[in-house]
Design a protein around this motif. Structure first.
Motif, mmCIF file in Angstrom:
data_model
loop_
_atom_site.group_PDB
_atom_site.id
_atom_site.type_symbol
_atom_site.label_atom_id
_atom_site.label_comp_id
_atom_site.label_asym_id
_atom_site.label_seq_id
_atom_site.Cartn_x
_atom_site.Cartn_y
_atom_site.Cartn_z
ATOM 1 N N GLY A 30 -2.034 79.657 -80.934
ATOM 2 C CA GLY A 30 -0.906 78.896 -80.742
ATOM 3 C C GLY A 30 -0.804 77.697 -79.534
ATOM 4 N N ARG A 31 -1.770 78.077 -78.807
ATOM 5 C CA ARG A 31 -2.044 77.148 -77.481
ATOM 6 C C ARG A 31 -2.353 75.881 -77.764
ATOM 7 N NH1 ARG A 31 -4.976 79.846 -72.386
ATOM 8 N NH2 ARG A 31 -4.381 77.785 -71.542
ATOM 9 N N PHE A 32 -2.935 75.478 -78.815
ATOM 10 C CA PHE A 32 -3.454 74.065 -79.384
ATOM 11 C C PHE A 32 -2.723 73.739 -80.586
ATOM 12 C CE2 PHE A 32 -6.611 71.075 -81.013
ATOM 13 C CZ PHE A 32 -6.693 70.197 -79.839
ATOM 14 N N SER A 137 -15.742 88.726 -96.762
ATOM 15 C CA SER A 137 -14.684 88.210 -97.280
ATOM 16 C C SER A 137 -14.779 86.923 -96.439
ATOM 17 C CB SER A 137 -13.286 88.665 -97.482
ATOM 18 O OG SER A 137 -12.687 88.792 -96.214
ATOM 19 N N PHE A 138 -14.093 85.652 -97.122
ATOM 20 C CA PHE A 138 -14.143 84.166 -96.609
ATOM 21 C C PHE A 138 -12.888 83.797 -96.935
ATOM 22 C CE2 PHE A 138 -14.674 79.524 -96.268
ATOM 23 C CZ PHE A 138 -15.081 79.487 -95.021
ATOM 24 N N PRO A 139 -12.083 83.065 -95.817
ATOM 25 C CA PRO A 139 -12.439 83.015 -94.281
ATOM 26 C C PRO A 139 -12.180 84.481 -93.753
ATOM 27 C CG PRO A 139 -10.494 82.096 -94.573
ATOM 28 C CD PRO A 139 -10.958 82.235 -96.087
ATOM 29 N N PRO A 140 -12.874 84.891 -92.890
ATOM 30 C CA PRO A 140 -12.782 86.133 -92.227
ATOM 31 C C PRO A 140 -11.440 85.895 -91.306
ATOM 32 C CG PRO A 140 -14.494 84.716 -90.862
ATOM 33 C CD PRO A 140 -14.175 83.983 -92.268
ATOM 34 N N GLU A 141 -10.814 86.950 -91.093
ATOM 35 C CA GLU A 141 -9.470 86.776 -89.904
ATOM 36 C C GLU A 141 -10.137 86.542 -88.778
ATOM 37 O OE1 GLU A 141 -6.419 87.469 -90.662
ATOM 38 O OE2 GLU A 141 -6.817 87.460 -92.790
ATOM 39 N N PRO A 142 -9.170 85.679 -88.032
ATOM 40 C CA PRO A 142 -9.621 85.395 -86.645
ATOM 41 C C PRO A 142 -9.871 86.744 -85.829
ATOM 42 C CG PRO A 142 -7.924 83.843 -87.469
ATOM 43 C CD PRO A 142 -8.003 84.819 -88.365
ATOM 44 N N ILE A 143 -10.608 86.493 -84.743
ATOM 45 C CA ILE A 143 -10.648 87.867 -83.922
ATOM 46 C C ILE A 143 -10.534 87.263 -82.422
ATOM 47 C CG2 ILE A 143 -12.535 89.419 -82.945
ATOM 48 C CD1 ILE A 143 -13.977 89.191 -85.645
ATOM 49 N N GLY A 144 -9.486 87.819 -81.820
ATOM 50 C CA GLY A 144 -9.308 87.645 -80.500
ATOM 51 C C GLY A 144 -8.543 86.429 -80.437
ATOM 52 N N ALA A 145 -8.389 85.675 -79.328
ATOM 53 C CA ALA A 145 -7.162 84.592 -79.001
ATOM 54 C C ALA A 145 -8.185 83.344 -79.268
ATOM 55 C CB ALA A 145 -7.095 84.619 -77.434
ATOM 56 N N VAL A 146 -8.165 83.222 -80.587
ATOM 57 C CA VAL A 146 -8.798 81.810 -81.183
ATOM 58 C C VAL A 146 -7.872 80.578 -80.822
ATOM 59 C CG1 VAL A 146 -9.812 80.773 -82.993
ATOM 60 C CG2 VAL A 146 -9.984 83.091 -82.833
ATOM 61 N N ARG A 147 -8.387 79.834 -79.795
ATOM 62 C CA ARG A 147 -7.742 78.305 -79.735
ATOM 63 C C ARG A 147 -7.772 77.336 -80.550
ATOM 64 N NH1 ARG A 147 -7.515 75.971 -74.285
ATOM 65 N NH2 ARG A 147 -7.898 78.214 -73.834
ATOM 66 N N VAL A 148 -8.690 77.455 -81.510
ATOM 67 C CA VAL A 148 -8.718 76.321 -82.453
ATOM 68 C C VAL A 148 -9.433 77.055 -83.698
ATOM 69 C CG1 VAL A 148 -9.611 74.122 -83.289
ATOM 70 C CG2 VAL A 148 -8.841 74.420 -80.951
ATOM 71 N N ARG A 149 -9.352 76.946 -84.881
ATOM 72 C CA ARG A 149 -9.995 77.169 -86.092
ATOM 73 C C ARG A 149 -10.171 75.826 -86.918
ATOM 74 N NH1 ARG A 149 -9.812 82.258 -90.582
ATOM 75 N NH2 ARG A 149 -11.212 82.887 -88.651
ATOM 76 N N LEU A 150 -11.288 75.572 -87.185
ATOM 77 C CA LEU A 150 -11.825 74.406 -88.132
ATOM 78 C C LEU A 150 -12.301 75.040 -89.323
ATOM 79 C CD1 LEU A 150 -13.695 72.088 -85.532
ATOM 80 C CD2 LEU A 150 -11.127 72.180 -86.236
ATOM 81 N N ARG A 160 -12.912 79.926 -78.713
ATOM 82 C CA ARG A 160 -12.266 80.976 -77.927
ATOM 83 C C ARG A 160 -12.815 80.615 -76.282
ATOM 84 N NH1 ARG A 160 -13.061 84.471 -81.825
ATOM 85 N NH2 ARG A 160 -14.853 85.422 -81.498
ATOM 86 N N GLY A 161 -11.615 80.605 -75.669
ATOM 87 C CA GLY A 161 -11.800 80.567 -74.301
ATOM 88 C C GLY A 161 -12.462 79.242 -73.417
ATOM 89 N N PRO A 162 -12.275 78.079 -74.099
ATOM 90 C CA PRO A 162 -12.867 76.802 -73.417
ATOM 91 C C PRO A 162 -12.109 76.431 -72.136
ATOM 92 C CG PRO A 162 -11.362 76.124 -75.280
ATOM 93 C CD PRO A 162 -11.475 77.650 -75.377
ATOM 94 N N THR A 163 -12.836 75.658 -71.172
ATOM 95 C CA THR A 163 -12.345 75.202 -70.085
ATOM 96 C C THR A 163 -11.497 73.924 -70.443
ATOM 97 O OG1 THR A 163 -13.988 75.812 -68.723
ATOM 98 C CG2 THR A 163 -12.771 74.066 -67.890
ATOM 99 N N LYS A 164 -12.059 73.234 -71.462
ATOM 100 C CA LYS A 164 -11.184 71.932 -71.880
ATOM 101 C C LYS A 164 -11.187 71.848 -73.490
ATOM 102 C CE LYS A 164 -12.280 67.003 -71.955
ATOM 103 N NZ LYS A 164 -13.160 65.934 -71.442
ATOM 104 N N CYS A 165 -10.145 71.605 -74.030
ATOM 105 C CA CYS A 165 -9.910 71.528 -75.606
ATOM 106 C C CYS A 165 -8.831 70.569 -75.707
ATOM 107 C CB CYS A 165 -9.591 72.955 -76.181
ATOM 108 S SG CYS A 165 -9.247 72.802 -78.012
ATOM 109 N N VAL A 166 -9.187 69.093 -76.102
ATOM 110 C CA VAL A 166 -8.028 68.220 -75.990
ATOM 111 C C VAL A 166 -8.388 67.210 -77.154
ATOM 112 C CG1 VAL A 166 -7.512 68.322 -73.647
ATOM 113 C CG2 VAL A 166 -9.342 66.653 -74.333
ATOM 114 N N VAL A 167 -7.399 66.691 -77.576
ATOM 115 C CA VAL A 167 -7.418 65.379 -78.560
ATOM 116 C C VAL A 167 -7.611 64.315 -77.856
ATOM 117 C CG1 VAL A 167 -6.480 64.327 -80.496
ATOM 118 C CG2 VAL A 167 -6.309 66.894 -80.424
ATOM 119 N N GLN A 168 -8.557 63.264 -78.265
ATOM 120 C CA GLN A 168 -8.384 62.157 -77.577
ATOM 121 C C GLN A 168 -8.937 60.956 -78.486
ATOM 122 O OE1 GLN A 168 -11.927 62.407 -74.827
ATOM 123 N NE2 GLN A 168 -10.616 63.067 -73.058
ATOM 124 N N SER A 169 -8.419 59.681 -78.089
ATOM 125 C CA SER A 169 -8.641 58.669 -78.794
ATOM 126 C C SER A 169 -9.860 58.152 -78.501
ATOM 127 C CB SER A 169 -7.320 57.448 -78.266
ATOM 128 O OG SER A 169 -7.798 56.974 -77.072
#
Length: 325
Positions: A30-32, A137-150, A160-169
């Motif tokens: 949910g953080r992203f 099975s696919f896709p597997p359930e997220p494990i832990g605090a997943v910031r982004v799933r692609l 999970r756990g990045p220092t930086k995760c941002v959308v940029q132009s």
């Protein structure tokens, strides 16, 4: 913290399995959520690494920029291709605390693209690389605090756990890149060497700090710093401006060489000209892979003097006071 070779390998995994595919983007944690909504449903059009930073482009117009930092990791799963060195490891690989791998004689593929058929499995890529059990099975359930799933039809990547995760132009990405020093796998070799030389020869800062400065040169972390300095027989405390031009150029060329080896093998292998048995041992165990890193109090492999450890730039620096004195 992952050094440059690890991030380049992650970029290659994205290039192999995500570029050219439409991607469902979500934020299970949910953080992203806002950033995920902006990227969701777009096609990934590029994946590149510069130093320790990863840049994923969507629809030729928007970028997801990630710096893993100390705790970040990407987990890939699905019909993904694992590197030969990962597939043969049955354990952690890639950097500081890895158990490593022993390769078969014919398993020296150059990259993840050169191994055989993909397998539906899970692969963690961070400071170490770890091939985990096949998924049911696919896709597997997220494990832990997943910031982004692609997610594509065949592959999924969880961050999970990045220092930086941002959308940029594109303009913001260019501004980010402008602050980074040259990367041997990105910049023109001659231009990168010239940039590195120009900055280092003006600085009164010790070379042991300059090599860790991502504005001076991209991708070097604590392991490569110690090993580059020993290979050059350089005192870490010498100011950059006091180094001969050829010494600075040689440092850049050696970093180019070691980075290429790291991307190829998935290991921070810093000892050259090993016989076959020593090469296997080096791939299998960190203790047989480095000249000075993590060898405080042990005899130098060249002169027998005990290796020193000190704090420099907030990180542990290992060096030989005789060979680098």
């Amino acid at each position: 913290m992952p050094e440059g070779h690890s991030v380049h390998r992650i970029a290659r995994q994205f290039a192999l399995h995500f570029v050219g595919h439409r991607v469902a983007v979500s934020s299970p944690q949910g953080r992203f959520a806002a950033g995920a909504s902006e990227l969701d449903g777009r096609e990934m059009t590029d994946a590149r690494a510069v130093g320790k930073q990863l840049f994923l482009e969507f629809d030729h117009s928007t970028w997801l920029c990630v710096h893993l930092g100390l705790y970040g990791a990407w987990d890939f799963a699905g019909d993904i291709t694992a590197d030969a060195t990962v597939a043969s490891a049955n354990g952690r690989m890639g950097q500081t605390n890895q158990r490593g791998t022993i390769l078969d004689e014919d398993a020296a593929e150059d990259s993840i693209a050169s191994i055989g058929a993909p397998r539906r499995t899970r692969l963690r890529m961070a400071e170490q690389e770890k091939l985990e059990a096949p998924i049911e099975s696919f896709p597997p359930e997220p494990i832990g605090a997943v910031r982004v799933r692609l997610l594509t039809d065949d592959a999924v990547a969880d961050l999970r756990g990045p220092t930086k995760c941002v959308v940029q132009s594109p303009e913001e990405v260019e501004a980010t890149l402008a602050k980074l020093g040259p990367d041997p796998l990105v910049d023109d070799p001659a231009e990168g060497e010239a940039r590195f030389l120009s900055v280092v020869r003006k600085k009164p800062t010790p070379i042991g700090l300059l090599l860790m400065d991502q504005n001076v040169v991209s991708g070097i972390g604590n392991v490569y710093r110690a090993e580059l300095l020993f290979r050059a027989r350089l005192d870490p405390h010498i100011p950059g401006k006091d180094l001969p031009e050829e010494t600075i150029r040689a440092l850049w060329r050696d970093w180019t060489h070691l980075l290429e080896v790291g991307v190829k093998t998935g290991q921070m292998l810093t000892m050259d000209d090993l016989d076959p048995e020593a090469y296997r041992k080096a791939l299998a165990h960190r203790d047989d892979r480095h000249w000075v890193y993590h060898r405080a109090g042990l005899p130098c492999r060249i002169c027998g003097t005990n290796i020193l450890m000190e704090e420099m730039g907030g990180r542990k620096l290992y060096w030989c006071p005789k060979d680098q004195g």
